[in-house]
Design an enzyme around this catalytic site. Structure first.
Site, PDB file in Angstrom:
ATOM      1  N   GLY A  72       0.834  -1.194   0.000  1.00  0.00           N
ATOM      2  CA  GLY A  72       0.000   0.000   0.000  1.00  0.00           C
ATOM      3  C   GLY A  72       0.869   1.244   0.000  1.00  0.00           C
ATOM      4  O   GLY A  72       0.560   2.233  -0.669  1.00  0.00           O
ATOM      5  N   THR A  73       1.954   1.193   0.736  1.00  0.00           N
ATOM      6  CA  THR A  73       2.889   2.330   0.801  1.00  0.00           C
ATOM      7  C   THR A  73       3.397   2.688  -0.590  1.00  0.00           C
ATOM      8  O   THR A  73       3.433   3.864  -0.978  1.00  0.00           O
ATOM      9  CB  THR A  73       4.079   1.978   1.719  1.00  0.00           C
ATOM     10  OG1 THR A  73       3.576   1.727   3.035  1.00  0.00           O
ATOM     11  CG2 THR A  73       5.097   3.098   1.772  1.00  0.00           C
ATOM     12  N   ASN A 144      -6.638   4.905   9.756  1.00  0.00           N
ATOM     13  CA  ASN A 144      -6.151   3.634  10.305  1.00  0.00           C
ATOM     14  C   ASN A 144      -6.139   3.618  11.833  1.00  0.00           C
ATOM     15  O   ASN A 144      -6.174   2.556  12.430  1.00  0.00           O
ATOM     16  CB  ASN A 144      -4.753   3.319   9.765  1.00  0.00           C
ATOM     17  CG  ASN A 144      -3.815   4.498   9.848  1.00  0.00           C
ATOM     18  OD1 ASN A 144      -4.055   5.536   9.229  1.00  0.00           O
ATOM     19  ND2 ASN A 144      -2.756   4.361  10.613  1.00  0.00           N
ATOM     20  N   GLN A 170      -7.404   0.919   4.316  1.00  0.00           N
ATOM     21  CA  GLN A 170      -8.194   0.353   5.423  1.00  0.00           C
ATOM     22  C   GLN A 170      -9.618  -0.011   4.990  1.00  0.00           C
ATOM     23  O   GLN A 170     -10.348  -0.631   5.754  1.00  0.00           O
ATOM     24  CB  GLN A 170      -8.250   1.348   6.599  1.00  0.00           C
ATOM     25  CG  GLN A 170      -6.931   1.536   7.316  1.00  0.00           C
ATOM     26  CD  GLN A 170      -6.500   0.297   8.109  1.00  0.00           C
ATOM     27  OE1 GLN A 170      -7.314  -0.528   8.506  1.00  0.00           O
ATOM     28  NE2 GLN A 170      -5.202   0.151   8.333  1.00  0.00           N
ATOM     29  N   HIS A 192      -2.558  -7.348   2.526  1.00  0.00           N
ATOM     30  CA  HIS A 192      -2.484  -7.942   3.870  1.00  0.00           C
ATOM     31  C   HIS A 192      -3.495  -7.350   4.844  1.00  0.00           C
ATOM     32  O   HIS A 192      -3.625  -7.834   5.962  1.00  0.00           O
ATOM     33  CB  HIS A 192      -1.057  -7.862   4.423  1.00  0.00           C
ATOM     34  CG  HIS A 192      -0.600  -6.506   4.867  1.00  0.00           C
ATOM     35  ND1 HIS A 192      -0.421  -6.197   6.189  1.00  0.00           N
ATOM     36  CD2 HIS A 192      -0.274  -5.395   4.180  1.00  0.00           C
ATOM     37  CE1 HIS A 192       0.015  -4.938   6.294  1.00  0.00           C
ATOM     38  NE2 HIS A 192       0.111  -4.442   5.087  1.00  0.00           N
ATOM     39  N   THR A 228       9.299  -6.812 -12.335  1.00  0.00           N
ATOM     40  CA  THR A 228       8.596  -8.069 -12.630  1.00  0.00           C
ATOM     41  C   THR A 228       7.534  -8.322 -11.564  1.00  0.00           C
ATOM     42  O   THR A 228       7.832  -8.289 -10.370  1.00  0.00           O
ATOM     43  CB  THR A 228       9.604  -9.239 -12.641  1.00  0.00           C
ATOM     44  OG1 THR A 228      10.626  -8.918 -13.595  1.00  0.00           O
ATOM     45  CG2 THR A 228       8.937 -10.547 -13.015  1.00  0.00           C
ATOM     46  N   CYS A 315       3.746   5.668  13.334  1.00  0.00           N
ATOM     47  CA  CYS A 315       5.123   6.134  13.467  1.00  0.00           C
ATOM     48  C   CYS A 315       5.607   6.044  14.907  1.00  0.00           C
ATOM     49  O   CYS A 315       6.676   6.527  15.240  1.00  0.00           O
ATOM     50  CB  CYS A 315       5.312   7.539  12.917  1.00  0.00           C
ATOM     51  SG  CYS A 315       4.038   8.668  13.399  1.00  0.00           S
TER      52      CYS A 315
HETATM   53  N1  PLP Z   1      -2.357   3.598   4.249  1.00  0.00           N
HETATM   54  C1  PLP Z   1      -3.062   3.252   5.348  1.00  0.00           C
HETATM   55  C2  PLP Z   1      -4.301   4.011   5.693  1.00  0.00           C
HETATM   56  C3  PLP Z   1      -2.642   2.184   6.154  1.00  0.00           C
HETATM   57  O1  PLP Z   1      -3.349   1.846   7.235  1.00  0.00           O
HETATM   58  C4  PLP Z   1      -1.452   1.493   5.792  1.00  0.00           C
HETATM   59  C5  PLP Z   1      -0.953   0.396   6.653  1.00  0.00           C
HETATM   60  O2  PLP Z   1      -1.206   0.362   7.844  1.00  0.00           O
HETATM   61  C6  PLP Z   1      -0.773   1.866   4.629  1.00  0.00           C
HETATM   62  C7  PLP Z   1      -1.251   2.932   3.884  1.00  0.00           C
HETATM   63  C8  PLP Z   1       0.454   1.152   4.180  1.00  0.00           C
HETATM   64  O3  PLP Z   1       0.156  -0.129   3.673  1.00  0.00           O
HETATM   65  P1  PLP Z   1       1.300  -1.242   3.581  1.00  0.00           P
HETATM   66  O4  PLP Z   1       1.454  -1.815   4.948  1.00  0.00           O
HETATM   67  O5  PLP Z   1       0.783  -2.261   2.606  1.00  0.00           O
HETATM   68  O6  PLP Z   1       2.538  -0.592   3.087  1.00  0.00           O
END
Ligand code: PLP
Length: 374
Positions: A72-73, A144, A170, A192, A228, A315
């Site tokens: 997600g990041t 989150n 989320q 995940h 890939t 964080c």
């Molecule tokens: N954005 C939100 C709102 C999240 O809660 C999270 C993970 O907790 C992320 C982005 C990042 O996702 P990932 O853990 O797949 O990098």
């Protein structure tokens, strides 16, 4: 060996993989490069295409709009930095309650940033900053930490022609999502969080405007995310999402009942509780502060009792800093340091919650006795 704890209340951090995802991942673990022009490559490609189609169908997108990422990041980074780079505008609009995946990406841009105001319940309270011309407007769909649902439809309507990125990490798999009906330019999800493998993300990206590439390479995934693709993870992500989406309404109802029971038991049995989760919110979130009890002490005492929970702040790992989300809501620094988040999920039962409710008052009393670190 699995790494399950006896009582797990940190589903928003990650949730155990669904059996269907594990089986699918195992089935395709030996697949080769989907870019290969020989038979094995074509076979891998066809599995990847099926996964892409399935994800598109589950999320109301076209298959070509589905970009596989490693998290997600990464999806958030590509969307925010890529849309900024694709635009001549230097202006960015965001919220102060974003996950660091967006918050830090926005901070790293050489941009003029305007933040939406947020009210005491953790919700964006004025969407008008979205209206002036901007390279990208970015807002999470649900927070989150608190679970608060944000007015993303209003933000998109206010944004006119501005590109809008929605961090739906989320939300996907937990509430119904239709990318085309929503009208966002890009949307991030993470496998995940809904029972897929860790290290697998999804970026939905409309054809136009598309993010400029911030990762350069062989041009896979429309050139938006070179590298890939892991076919087994993509297929497992699609399988998990299909199951999650099929169960979404029933599971939301079940979790909301359990969560409401937890909140009412905690507020009636423990003195001086602050409840940070207010409707409309994700069904499995229950975020509290227990003033006088340090978040880290609460987590350690719960851990000793076999219960896994979190302070909620992404964080604050390892260091108990006050959460930027709670501070943006006007919570005092002291109360923010006393935060404890429980997130319920697919494996949570009524008995789990009852056990938590039995243990928690003693844990809070003990942590309050220990007092605050300086
Ligand atoms: N954005 C939100 C709102 C999240 O809660 C999270 C993970 O907790 C992320 C982005 C990042 O996702 P990932 O853990 O797949 O990098």
């Amino acid at each position: 060996m699995t790494s399950q704890v006896s009582l797990y209340f940190d589903h928003a951090a990650t949730t155990p993989m669904r059996e269907v995802a594990r089986d699918t991942w195992m089935r395709y673990a030996t697949q080769l490069n989907p870019g290969g022009q020989y038979r094995a490559g074509r076979q891998a490609r066809s599995i990847l295409d099926d996964a892409r189609e399935s994800i598109a169908e589950c999320l109301g997108a076209d298959p070509i709009e589905v970009i596989f990422t490693s998290s997600g990041t990464e999806a958030d980074n590509i969307a925010v930095a890529g849309l900024f780079q694709a635009s001549p505008s230097q202006r960015v609009v965001s919220s102060p309650i974003e996950h660091p995946a967006v918050l830090e990406t926005v901070r790293a841009l050489d941009a003029e940033v305007e933040y939406f105001p947020v009210d005491a319940s953790g919700v964006v309270s004025d969407v008008s900053p979205a209206s002036a011309p901007a390279a990208v407007v970015t807002c999470m769909w649900a927070n989150n930490e608190t679970g608060a649902i944000q007015p993303v439809e209003k933000i998109i309507a206010a944004a006119n022609d501005n590109p809008v990125h929605i961090d739906a990490v989320q939300v996907v798999g937990h509430l119904p999502v239709n990318f085309h009906a929503l009208g966002a330019t890009t949307l991030a999800a993470s496998a995940h969080k809904f029972g897929g493998p860790r290290g697998s993300g999804i970026l939905l990206a409309r054809r136009n405007p598309a993010p400029a590439p911030i990762i350069r390479g062989g041009g896979q995934e429309r050139g938006i995310r070179s590298g890939t693709v892991d076919v087994a993870s993509a297929a497992a992500t699609a399988a998990a999402l299909r199951e999650a989406v099929a169960q979404v309404k029933e599971e939301a109802r079940r979790l909301r009942n359990l969560r409401d029971y937890l909140i009412s038991a905690v507020t009636s049995q423990i003195p001086e509780v602050l409840v940070h989760t207010q409707e409309p919110a994700l069904p499995g979130h229950a975020h509290f502060s227990f003033p006088g009890a340090e978040g880290d002490s609460l987590i350690m005492l719960l851990d000793a009792a076999g219960i896994a929970a979190a302070t909620g702040s992404a964080c604050s790992n390892g260091v108990n800093r006050a959460s930027h989300v709670l501070l943006a809501m006007g919570v005092s620094e002291h109360d923010a340091r006393c935060a404890l988040r429980f997130t319920l999920g697919r494996t949570t039962t009524q008995e789990d919650v009852e056990e938590l409710v039995r243990v928690l008052p003693g844990v809070v009393a003990k942590a309050r006795q220990a007092g605050m670190a300086i």
